[in-house]
Design an enzyme around this catalytic site. Sequence first.
Site, PDB file in Angstrom:
ATOM      1  N   VAL A   4       4.946  15.901   0.144  1.00  0.00           N
ATOM      2  CA  VAL A   4       5.380  14.532   0.371  1.00  0.00           C
ATOM      3  C   VAL A   4       4.166  13.612   0.496  1.00  0.00           C
ATOM      4  O   VAL A   4       3.206  13.915   1.200  1.00  0.00           O
ATOM      5  CB  VAL A   4       6.194  14.439   1.678  1.00  0.00           C
ATOM      6  CG1 VAL A   4       6.640  13.008   1.931  1.00  0.00           C
ATOM      7  CG2 VAL A   4       7.386  15.373   1.610  1.00  0.00           C
ATOM      8  N   CYS A   5       4.243  12.495  -0.201  1.00  0.00           N
ATOM      9  CA  CYS A   5       3.179  11.504  -0.137  1.00  0.00           C
ATOM     10  C   CYS A   5       3.684  10.358   0.742  1.00  0.00           C
ATOM     11  O   CYS A   5       4.531   9.578   0.334  1.00  0.00           O
ATOM     12  CB  CYS A   5       2.892  11.015  -1.555  1.00  0.00           C
ATOM     13  SG  CYS A   5       1.803   9.610  -1.645  1.00  0.00           S
ATOM     14  N   LEU A   6       3.194  10.315   1.979  1.00  0.00           N
ATOM     15  CA  LEU A   6       3.685   9.318   2.924  1.00  0.00           C
ATOM     16  C   LEU A   6       2.508   8.891   3.797  1.00  0.00           C
ATOM     17  O   LEU A   6       1.734   9.730   4.246  1.00  0.00           O
ATOM     18  CB  LEU A   6       4.798   9.949   3.783  1.00  0.00           C
ATOM     19  CG  LEU A   6       5.512   9.087   4.803  1.00  0.00           C
ATOM     20  CD1 LEU A   6       6.216   7.915   4.138  1.00  0.00           C
ATOM     21  CD2 LEU A   6       6.534   9.914   5.578  1.00  0.00           C
ATOM     22  N   ASN A  41       7.989   9.738  -4.624  1.00  0.00           N
ATOM     23  CA  ASN A  41       6.826   9.959  -3.766  1.00  0.00           C
ATOM     24  C   ASN A  41       6.650  11.420  -3.362  1.00  0.00           C
ATOM     25  O   ASN A  41       5.998  11.729  -2.366  1.00  0.00           O
ATOM     26  CB  ASN A  41       6.917   9.083  -2.508  1.00  0.00           C
ATOM     27  CG  ASN A  41       7.112   7.629  -2.858  1.00  0.00           C
ATOM     28  OD1 ASN A  41       8.125   7.032  -2.511  1.00  0.00           O
ATOM     29  ND2 ASN A  41       6.174   7.064  -3.597  1.00  0.00           N
ATOM     30  N   SER A  79       3.102   4.013  -4.914  1.00  0.00           N
ATOM     31  CA  SER A  79       2.371   5.232  -4.615  1.00  0.00           C
ATOM     32  C   SER A  79       3.046   6.413  -5.311  1.00  0.00           C
ATOM     33  O   SER A  79       3.524   7.332  -4.667  1.00  0.00           O
ATOM     34  CB  SER A  79       2.357   5.415  -3.098  1.00  0.00           C
ATOM     35  OG  SER A  79       1.558   6.471  -2.740  1.00  0.00           O
TER      36      SER A  79
END
Lengths: 160, 593
Positions: free
Chosen positions: A93-95, A86, A128
């Site tokens: 960061v993909c959160l 992710n 994701s």
Amino acid sequence: MSLSLCKVRLQEERKQWRKDHPFGFYARPKKTADGTLDLTRWDAGIPGKSNSLWAEATYPVTITFSDEYPSKPPKVMFPPGFWHPNVYPSGTVCLSILNESQDWRPAITLKQIVLGIQELLTNPNPDSPAQEPAWKAFSKDRATYEKKVKEQAKKYANAT
Amino acid sequence: MGKDTYLRKILGPERLSKIRASKVLMVGAGGIGCELLKDLLLSGFGEIHIIDLDTITLSNLNRQFLFLKEDIDKLKSLIVAKNVQSFNYFDCKLIPYHGNVMDTKAFPLEWYNQFDYIYNALDNLEARRYVNKIALFLRKPLMESGTTGFDGQVQPIYPYETECFDCLEKATPQTFPVCTIRSTPSKPVHCIVWAKEFLFQQLFSFSTLQEVLQDQLRGETDDSEEIDRINKEANELFALKSLISQEDFPSQVIRKIYDEDIEKSLRLETLWKNREKPQVLDFENTYKGPLMDMLSDASNESILSDDARSCTLLEILYIFWVSIVRLQKRVNENQELDILFDKDDEDTLNFVSAAANLRSHAFHIDLQTKFDIKQIAGNIIPAIATTNAIISGFSDLASLNYWNSNFETKHAKTTFISIKENKRATSAAVGPPSKKCASCGQVSRGIANISKDMLKMTVQDLLLKIIKKYGYGDDISLLLGQGELIYDYDFDDNLESKLADIKSFKSNEILLIQDEEDNWENLELYLNFVDGDSIFDLPDLTLRPKPQVELPKEDEDKNDDNGPELEAGFIEIDDEDEPPAKKRKIQEEIEIL
């Protein structure tokens, strides 16, 4: 003449962090050329959870706040090329809690952000994907995935 | 009979003489400004200063009545001042400025101090916020006004006594991430932005800079595969553009955009894991034949100008095809190498609306009429002369109360107008400053006058002076600019530094002081460097106790909906159904005078 809200909140975050922050983490604003601290750009360290593949290392991130914080979330980046499903190749960061159109809320604190990222390290979200190599390995070749995570942990190992 | 006989009767001799002696500032000389200046002039003000940074354009003339055709391209501020002279019955002194109100060099804080009252007649949030802050620093009364279509509002602001402009949160303009526009649209507006700002420009605007896109992309997305695909697509379009002289250009465009590109995008499987897959148009097999039939029948051309029509997919393709052919002709025959989108240029609007709808179809998004698309693509905020005139009238009238001998700020009223029959005009008492407002409710403000020789003082000296002056405890923090921390409990590196060595410590900057012990409210000092020696004047202020901290306790945060004060929903000034003052007591009758 920027909105006061952003500055006031950032100093509040700094104060709260000083009073109370989780063990093993650090977070400090970057120093500017004329010796002041830039509260809009922070260096932080996220320790891997103990008893996990990520243990015994502290992973560096930079956290960047825009003028529109806290209406908009900060951007959190690992070093480019960081190995995690992710994390984008650039390190971003993909959160969900860092995404304005998903779960970001202005009340989310710095502490919640770094704890969220620590959690993400050990529990990637396969739905994701942000980079192909780590995501593919995580989904299809767990041995390679774990080997790479351990190599990376060595790179960021805590000094003993 | 004197020219001011009626004015004297209406306002009363005492109030009129005060107004005659007043100097006021009007910020903006556009839709509201033109009307407002006339009103202020006829209300008897002695001196009016006007700032505007714009020049007059053709599209202003339908509602900005102080401008004439021969004024086009001239400066708004100068022309309004000139063109009201024919009815300047009370010999008002008019002083125009061509400039940006946020330019601290041309218009430093002390410049604003000469005015008794400030009228905003602005069209953007940034300048409104700026003037609001100036008013807070100087504690000057400010009349805020705005209109959207048939809706309008005036809000008198008496700093620290009534709500300021920032007390009510405003919606911020929406931007869209590149990837949403280029790969995964989910709303009609995404497709419209794509058609107007990407496809149209790539094919018909020569001045489109590829570089801009690159920077934007790098800033907004990180998926390299995705970036590659987007770049490749742009390059391919560039290649496509070179085919513009060929006769089959329209069908090449359609096949490339709605067949090939969609097919390529379908190969990126992860994109569609949680989204519905887009559909390929299949132009050659399904639509080309019927389209050719349509094109051969000239009576179909009426479709092109029917803005409200809900078109079938075939009709949309027809519009798309015809608009491409026409644009192609303009490029090839008229040598128009750089066609820009203009909502009033029928060919460009037809192209963009059809392209957007075809893309909407591909991504299973509802189709829009050309009329709807025109509103969005043209960024049309309807401006109505009558609304502006009414609101300007209220702006002037509501301010006249201020010169009443028994005026109290608690009597100030905000006024809304709308097209709704039972709500043509409503007024409500203005509220007190919001405790949650970071611009006024949680901070006091003042001006610090400092002579340059005092910059040899150290940060520690400054700290002690501030603590002593305002009665803070030992533990305060000092911040400058966007978020530059000079000192706090945990950062004392600069204590021995001279103020002159801190680059951001300069005139027209703001120093933010916060009490780390949370006993006293925040303080913002406007740094004003003055000539002279040994001057270090901190403003006399009595700090209020600090309001409750805005950060929720983490344990209480489990319940998402109650804690975060900062999360209060955005309120739009012009939302018909939810006027900001909904919860206040709305008075049916308007008493302004």
